[in-house]
Design a protein around this motif. Structure first.
Motif, short mmCIF file in Angstrom:
data_model
loop_
_atom_site.label_atom_id
_atom_site.label_comp_id
_atom_site.label_asym_id
_atom_site.label_seq_id
_atom_site.Cartn_x
_atom_site.Cartn_y
_atom_site.Cartn_z
N GLU A 81 67.25 96.81 5.37
CA GLU A 81 67.82 96.55 3.95
C GLU A 81 69.22 96.89 3.57
N PRO A 82 70.21 96.26 4.31
CA PRO A 82 71.44 96.72 4.14
C PRO A 82 72.22 96.77 2.89
N LEU A 83 71.55 95.91 1.83
CA LEU A 83 72.05 96.04 0.53
C LEU A 83 71.32 97.01 -0.50
N ASP A 84 70.45 98.03 0.27
CA ASP A 84 69.54 98.97 -0.45
C ASP A 84 70.46 100.18 -0.50
N PHE A 85 71.60 100.22 -1.02
CA PHE A 85 72.49 101.52 -1.39
C PHE A 85 72.92 101.77 -2.65
N LEU A 86 73.12 102.92 -3.19
CA LEU A 86 73.66 103.04 -4.24
C LEU A 86 74.94 104.12 -4.02
N SER A 87 75.48 104.59 -5.16
CA SER A 87 76.70 105.52 -4.98
C SER A 87 78.01 105.22 -4.57
N VAL A 88 78.17 103.69 -4.59
CA VAL A 88 79.47 103.17 -4.14
C VAL A 88 79.80 101.84 -4.64
N GLY A 89 80.85 101.43 -5.28
CA GLY A 89 81.23 100.39 -5.94
C GLY A 89 82.70 100.03 -6.14
N ILE A 90 82.88 98.80 -6.42
CA ILE A 90 84.49 98.55 -6.79
C ILE A 90 84.66 98.72 -8.36
N VAL A 91 85.56 99.15 -8.70
CA VAL A 91 85.81 99.38 -10.27
C VAL A 91 87.26 98.88 -10.52
N ASP A 92 87.32 98.85 -11.92
CA ASP A 92 88.71 98.44 -12.40
C ASP A 92 89.98 99.41 -11.98
N ASN A 93 90.95 99.07 -11.65
CA ASN A 93 92.09 99.84 -11.18
C ASN A 93 92.26 100.78 -12.13
N ASP A 94 92.20 100.58 -13.39
CA ASP A 94 92.36 101.70 -14.57
C ASP A 94 91.09 102.54 -14.89
N ALA A 95 90.02 102.24 -13.87
CA ALA A 95 88.79 103.09 -14.49
C ALA A 95 88.88 104.67 -14.70
N ASP A 96 88.17 105.32 -15.39
CA ASP A 96 88.09 106.70 -15.57
C ASP A 96 86.72 107.11 -15.45
N CYS A 97 86.36 107.46 -14.24
CA CYS A 97 85.18 107.66 -13.89
C CYS A 97 84.78 109.29 -13.79
#
Length: 136
Positions: A81-97
């Motif tokens: 299940e290669p798409l079964d992952f959490l904890s990583v993503g692409i965010v807006d370049n100005d994101a405050d996480c």
């Protein structure tokens, strides 16, 4: 508790100075230098030492490879299940996480690797390679 981090990819040092990344990746867990920084260092050195197309001077392409690398690290069972992952993503370049660490990857090479800097509570644009050598 999470130690959140952003990984910002730039084509040039000028883009870094102006705070204008081409891509930004969010990683939720373990972003302190001895984990997230070490993973980034391993990703870059493995890519450099492999026969693969590394395109270190193409920051967007490098960012996409890093997403795949992290997805593989976080997938419960990559082969099934290669798409079964959490904890990583692409965010807006100005994101405050609420990130505790920010890694800046600049597609300008030194010793056949991109320049990498880290910001955290204890660091302000510290050289990642030196921080890893010092065991931080």
């Amino acid at each position: 508790m999470a130690t959140r981090g952003l990984y910002k990819f730039y084509s040039t040092s000028e883009q870094l100075e102006n705070g204008k990344p081409n891509a930004t990746i969010y990683r939720h867990w373990d972003n302190y230098i001895s984990e997230g920084g070490a993973d980034l260092g391993e990703f870059l050195t493995t890519l450099r030492d492999s026969g693969f197309d590394n395109r270190f001077t193409d920051s967007s392409y490098l960012a996409s490879k890093f997403v795949v690398y992290l997805a593989r690290e976080f997938a419960d069972d990559w082969n099934k299940e290669p798409l079964d992952f959490l904890s990583v993503g692409i965010v807006d370049n100005d994101a405050d996480c609420w990130e505790e660490y920010t890694y800046h990857i600049v597609s300008e090479l030194e010793d056949n690797l991109p320049k990498v800097f880290v910001d955290s509570y204890n660091h302000d644009k510290a050289d990642l390679w030196k921080a890893l050598e010092q065991g931080e």
